[in-house]
Design an enzyme around this catalytic site. Structure first.
Site, PDB file in Angstrom:
ATOM      1  N   ARG A 127     -71.695  81.532 -57.404  1.00 15.68           N
ATOM      2  CA  ARG A 127     -70.675  80.500 -57.243  1.00 15.68           C
ATOM      3  C   ARG A 127     -69.555  80.813 -58.222  1.00 15.68           C
ATOM      4  O   ARG A 127     -69.696  80.571 -59.417  1.00 15.68           O
ATOM      5  CB  ARG A 127     -71.304  79.136 -57.543  1.00 15.68           C
ATOM      6  CG  ARG A 127     -70.480  77.955 -57.082  1.00 15.68           C
ATOM      7  CD  ARG A 127     -71.057  76.683 -57.671  1.00 15.68           C
ATOM      8  NE  ARG A 127     -70.771  76.611 -59.093  1.00 15.68           N
ATOM      9  CZ  ARG A 127     -71.567  76.065 -59.998  1.00 15.68           C
ATOM     10  NH1 ARG A 127     -72.717  75.549 -59.664  1.00 15.68           N
ATOM     11  NH2 ARG A 127     -71.204  76.030 -61.270  1.00 15.68           N
TER      12      ARG A 127
ATOM     13  N   HIS B 237     -68.990  73.916 -60.066  1.00 13.08           N
ATOM     14  CA  HIS B 237     -69.785  73.218 -59.047  1.00 13.08           C
ATOM     15  C   HIS B 237     -68.877  72.401 -58.125  1.00 13.08           C
ATOM     16  O   HIS B 237     -68.922  72.499 -56.916  1.00 13.08           O
ATOM     17  CB  HIS B 237     -70.802  72.324 -59.744  1.00 13.08           C
ATOM     18  CG  HIS B 237     -71.559  71.419 -58.824  1.00 13.08           C
ATOM     19  ND1 HIS B 237     -72.404  71.919 -57.860  1.00 13.08           N
ATOM     20  CD2 HIS B 237     -71.582  70.080 -58.696  1.00 13.08           C
ATOM     21  CE1 HIS B 237     -72.930  70.901 -57.173  1.00 13.08           C
ATOM     22  NE2 HIS B 237     -72.440  69.780 -57.664  1.00 13.08           N
TER      23      HIS B 237
ATOM     24  N   TYR C 102     -71.669  76.274 -69.472  1.00 13.61           N
ATOM     25  CA  TYR C 102     -73.009  76.817 -69.227  1.00 13.61           C
ATOM     26  C   TYR C 102     -73.035  78.271 -68.762  1.00 13.61           C
ATOM     27  O   TYR C 102     -74.079  78.787 -68.434  1.00 13.61           O
ATOM     28  CB  TYR C 102     -73.777  75.927 -68.237  1.00 13.61           C
ATOM     29  CG  TYR C 102     -73.071  75.655 -66.921  1.00 13.61           C
ATOM     30  CD1 TYR C 102     -73.142  76.568 -65.869  1.00 13.61           C
ATOM     31  CD2 TYR C 102     -72.342  74.478 -66.726  1.00 13.61           C
ATOM     32  CE1 TYR C 102     -72.504  76.319 -64.671  1.00 13.61           C
ATOM     33  CE2 TYR C 102     -71.695  74.221 -65.524  1.00 13.61           C
ATOM     34  CZ  TYR C 102     -71.783  75.144 -64.501  1.00 13.61           C
ATOM     35  OH  TYR C 102     -71.148  74.898 -63.323  1.00 13.61           O
TER      36      TYR C 102
HETATM   37  C1  LIG Z   1     -81.783  64.509 -54.030  1.00  9.58           C
HETATM   38  C2  LIG Z   1     -80.589  64.876 -54.858  1.00  9.58           C
HETATM   39  N1  LIG Z   1     -80.676  64.889 -56.213  1.00  9.58           N
HETATM   40  C3  LIG Z   1     -79.592  65.172 -56.963  1.00  9.58           C
HETATM   41  C4  LIG Z   1     -78.386  65.448 -56.379  1.00  9.58           C
HETATM   42  C5  LIG Z   1     -77.159  65.704 -57.257  1.00  9.58           C
HETATM   43  N2  LIG Z   1     -76.728  67.118 -57.095  1.00  9.58           N
HETATM   44  C6  LIG Z   1     -75.735  67.445 -56.251  1.00  9.58           C
HETATM   45  S1  LIG Z   1     -75.527  69.100 -56.148  1.00  9.58           S
HETATM   46  C7  LIG Z   1     -76.746  69.397 -57.262  1.00  9.58           C
HETATM   47  C8  LIG Z   1     -77.113  70.819 -57.599  1.00  9.58           C
HETATM   48  C9  LIG Z   1     -77.599  71.548 -56.387  1.00  9.58           C
HETATM   49  O1  LIG Z   1     -77.753  72.884 -56.662  1.00  9.58           O
HETATM   50  P1  LIG Z   1     -78.150  73.921 -55.542  1.00  9.58           P
HETATM   51  O2  LIG Z   1     -79.219  73.380 -54.662  1.00  9.58           O
HETATM   52  O3  LIG Z   1     -78.427  75.200 -56.229  1.00  9.58           O
HETATM   53  O4  LIG Z   1     -76.870  74.041 -54.601  1.00  9.58           O
HETATM   54  P2  LIG Z   1     -75.395  74.479 -55.002  1.00  9.58           P
HETATM   55  O5  LIG Z   1     -74.649  73.238 -55.443  1.00  9.58           O
HETATM   56  O6  LIG Z   1     -75.488  75.503 -56.064  1.00  9.58           O
HETATM   57  O7  LIG Z   1     -74.827  75.018 -53.737  1.00  9.58           O
HETATM   58  C10 LIG Z   1     -77.292  68.207 -57.717  1.00  9.58           C
HETATM   59  C11 LIG Z   1     -78.353  68.116 -58.738  1.00  9.58           C
HETATM   60  C12 LIG Z   1     -78.347  65.426 -54.974  1.00  9.58           C
HETATM   61  N3  LIG Z   1     -77.216  65.699 -54.302  1.00  9.58           N
HETATM   62  N4  LIG Z   1     -79.452  65.136 -54.240  1.00  9.58           N
END
Ligand SMILES: Cc1ncc(C[n+]2csc(CCOP(=O)(O)OP(=O)(O)O)c2C)c(N)n1
Lengths: 377, 350
Positions: free
Chosen positions: A269, A273, A282
């Site tokens: 990425r 975020h 980080y």
């Molecule tokens: C059930 C749930 N818990 C927490 C969140 C908050 N949240 C949004 S994105 C994220 C990180 C997700 O990381 P990843 O699965 O690696 O996907 P990326 O954002 O890197 O594409 C979090 C913790 C959420 N959307 N859903």
């Protein structure tokens, strides 16, 4: 008398024999992510050009959407800069009748599949939770709670198989999402039901700020597949040709009744975020810089150049198309959406309840009063 | 009762024989599956075993494993898969094995099932029926007796129904399966084996979701109740006769949508109301119901609306549950406290 107190040289009877059902080895992923670009492999020039045009569109779309957050036109935008190869390959590998189950980061995968560029952003703009009709392009609503779209994909694929339709579902999830219970339940269901579904993990290194090493102790995310009894494939997520080939293979396999596949695409990425995140807290700039060198567009451009497939014409055509997409997005996003407050009560149930009718009447009265006040002034 | 009343399926004669609520529920699913190939049943142990309460008994045999499916042990997976199945045009009927085991599926329920229609502006309705054996009174160990209706009621987009009679078990389940919206179908476990003369050949007309039923008419006060507390209130009404009370019993049948009309018409007639349910009173359904009555019937009320509910405690162990569950005495006591002589106004209490 307990077992330990048995007299003599008592031996337990041999347990009924149970052996693992299959040899797990063929399910294991390769040690190195699978790559095609720069390997001299046979590749379809038409496909390479199509991937290129879509990557350029995807990058431009990401840039435009990010700009729109700065202007306050979008509440938030989780950028997929650096991950466009996965987005594009996911959309292109599917047949029209197949279904895509995206997460919040996969706006461009939806757009690449044909969803209107503004409608694809409704969730992130905040004018509605989902702006498009999922049936039109067979794209489920962008899903915010992590991994919860995965069991949906399994259920749909299962239902399609029961109906005798050769429809495949492709579900996208992030590396962080693989820790959720729904990921486990979905993979397990898919394998037990032999559902025609493909899971694509975009391992972009971070779940917001948490690196993969703190997310899992598995050798790779693709390794998780073996525990469910499905093949795991590891692929370079920035190599659009490789992702496309691996997904196409997995989709074909599912379509032929071979069951599900877990694909881990190793990518990065490049941006934060979302615009609300400070990625410098980080991760080191050097790491980001190294990944920029491995940019999906650069990789594909080199391949096209070495094959003499990239002339000014191809570049200009791709860039013009991308500019048109961006300009259209910008123009339409700069219009203020007209929202009817009364639509709040629409589509809660097939038939409105009397409670909702009362509440709607209350809001209508408030709006009327507001209107009357506005006129008096 | 006619002993010759075998289930011939002819639909004529309407011969009635005692049937249990469990049998009526099975019949409802069977009829729905026979009429509509899109209806699929899935859950833990629903196939070969026929469900731990045997409510899906025979469905896998008659319709095959693909129509009545034993799933892996995963409630979020079951409900999440049902979402996808519904997206593809099926009408899944999901069984949650016990009330408290539906909680792992809440994420799917609240984040997706309840709001998919709304989120997609009507493009993706989810006709899913979620059957939840619920409530206490069967001597179950922990996590087998919860009354979880308040959680469901608080979630817009869900219908919440609870049958109290054998006929309603059939009619409401047919209505739930026919509904184009997700329905939480609460099955009062302790009424599973309650019997009634009920004709499987000519089932009662399907009860529309959202209509309450007056189970007993009376003039002194209205007992507003549903599910497992309906028989308790009917018994209370009988017992109240010796006190000179003529109690009306309204069986809500449907908590969402709520039938204000029937409830308020009754309370306006009687001027007094007691809401009776098993789940805790604080933050429970009774608070909502009492508030609705107060808002709509204030000038007709001779007394405050009272609630008789379970205590606000985690569901107690089986040996103590009889102290927790609202029984006839507790309801009678509340009725007594309705103050027939309008003593609330004495001493400047108002
Ligand atoms: C059930 C749930 N818990 C927490 C969140 C908050 N949240 C949004 S994105 C994220 C990180 C997700 O990381 P990843 O699965 O690696 O996907 P990326 O954002 O890197 O594409 C979090 C913790 C959420 N959307 N859903």
């Amino acid at each position: 008398m307990t077992v330990l107190e048995q007299p003599g040289d008592w031996r337990p009877a041999p347990p009924p024999s149970w052996r693992p059902r299959t040899d797990a080895t063929p399910l294991l992923p390769d040690e190195e992510p699978y790559r095609l670009l720069g390997t001299g492999a046979q590749l379809d020039p038409e496909l390479l050009r199509e991937l290129y045009a879509q990557l350029i569109r995807g990058r431009r779309y990401n840039q435009q959407a990010t700009a729109l957050t700065k202007q306050g036109r979008l509440a938030v935008y989780p950028s997929s800069v650096g991950q466009e190869a996965c987005q594009v390959a996911a959309a292109l590998a599917l047949a029209d009748r197949d279904w895509l189950f995206p997460s919040y980061r996969d706006t461009f995968a939806a757009v690449a599949r044909g969803v209107d560029s503004v409608q694809a952003l409704s969730l992130l703009r905040g004018d509605w939770h989902s702006g498009y009709d999922p049936h039109q392009h067979r794209v489920a609503p962008l899903c915010t709670p992590l991994a919860t779209q995965l069991p949906h994909a399994v259920g749909l694929a299962h239902a399609a198989r029961l109906a005798g339709d050769d429809v495949v579902a492709l579900a996208l999830v992030g590396d962080g999402g693989t820790s959720e219970g729904d990921f486990h339940e979905a993979l397990n269901f898919a394998a037990v039901w032999q559902a025609p579904v493909v899971f694509l993990v975009q391992n972009n290194g971070f779940a917001i700020s948490v690196p993969l090493a703190k997310q899992t102790a598995a050798p790779s995310l693709a390794h998780k597949a073996v525990g469910y009894g499905m093949p795991g494939r590891l692929v370079d997520g920035n190599d659009a040709a490789a992702v496309h080939e691996v997904l196409t293979g997995a989709i074909d396999r599912a379509r032929r009744g071979g069951g599900p596949t877990l694909v881990e695409a190793v990518t990065y990425r490049i941006e934060a975020h979302t615009n609300a995140d400070d990625a410098t807290r980080y991760r080191a700039d050097a790491e980001v810089a190294a990944w920029r060198e491995h940019d999906p567009i650069t990789l594909l451009e080199r391949e096209l150049t070495s094959r003499e497939l990239l002339d000014d014409d191809v570049i200009r055509t791709a860039r013009d198309a991308a500019e048109r997409l961006a300009a259209d997005l910008r123009d339409r996003m700069n219009e203020n959406p007209e929202l009817d407050p009364m639509s709040l009560f629409d589509h809660v149930y097939a038939q409105q309840t009397s409670q909702l009718r009362e509440q709607a009447a209350q809001l209508q009265a408030e709006l009327d009063a507001e209107g009357a006040e506005g006129e008096e002034r | 009762m006619s002993t010759a009343a075998v289930d011939t399926g002819t639909g004529t004669g309407a011969a009635r024989k005692p049937a249990t609520m469990a049998q009526a529920l099975t019949r409802a699913m069977r009829d729905a599956m026979a009429e509509d190939g899109r209806v699929h049943v899935l859950g833990e142990d629903v196939g070969t075993l026929g469900g731990v309460f045997r409510v899906t008994d025979g469905l896998a045999k008659e319709f095959g494993d693909d129509r009545c499916t034993d799933t892996p042990l995963a409630e979020a997976g079951i409900l999440g898969a049902a979402v996808g199945m519904a997206m593809y045009g099926l009408r899944p009927v999901v069984e949650m094995q016990f009330d408290a085991f539906a909680y792992p599926a809440f994420e799917q329920l609240i984040s997706h099932v309840s709001r998919m229609r709304n989120r997609t502006r009507g493009a993706l309705p989810l006709p899913i029926t979620i059957r939840v054996p619920y409530g206490g009174g069967i001597g179950g160990v922990e996590h087998h007796s919860d009354s979880s209706e308040a959680y469901y009621m608080a979630t817009p987009g869900l219908h919440v129904v609870a049958p109290a009679t054998v006929a309603d078990a059939y009619g409401l389940l047919r209505a739930a399966i026919a509904s184009d919206d997700p329905v939480i179908f609460l099955e009062p476990k302790r009424l599973y084996w309650s019997k009634a003369d009920w004709s499987a050949q000519a089932p009662e007309p399907v009860a529309p979701i959202g209509r309450a039923a007056v189970r007993r008419t009376g003039t002194s006060a209205t007992l507003v109740t549903y599910g497992p507390s309906v028989p308790v209130c009917l018994e209370t009404a009988e017992a109240g006769r010796s006190e000179g009370w003529d109690l009306e019993v309204v069986d809500l049948r449907s908590l969402v949508p709520f039938d204000d009309e029937t409830v308020c018409a009754s309370v306006r007639r009687t001027g007094r109301a007691v809401v009776v349910h098993e789940s805790g009173g604080f933050g429970g359904p009774g608070g909502e119901i009492a508030a609705r009555i107060s808002e709509r019937c204030f000038h007709y009320l001779e007394a405050p609306v009272l609630r008789v509910a379970g205590f606000d405690i985690p569901y107690p162990p089986p040996m103590l549950e009889r102290h927790h569950l609202p029984g006839v005495d507790r309801v009678l006591d509340a009725v007594g406290r309705l103050q027939w002589e309008s003593q609330w106004t004495e001493g400047g209490g108002r």
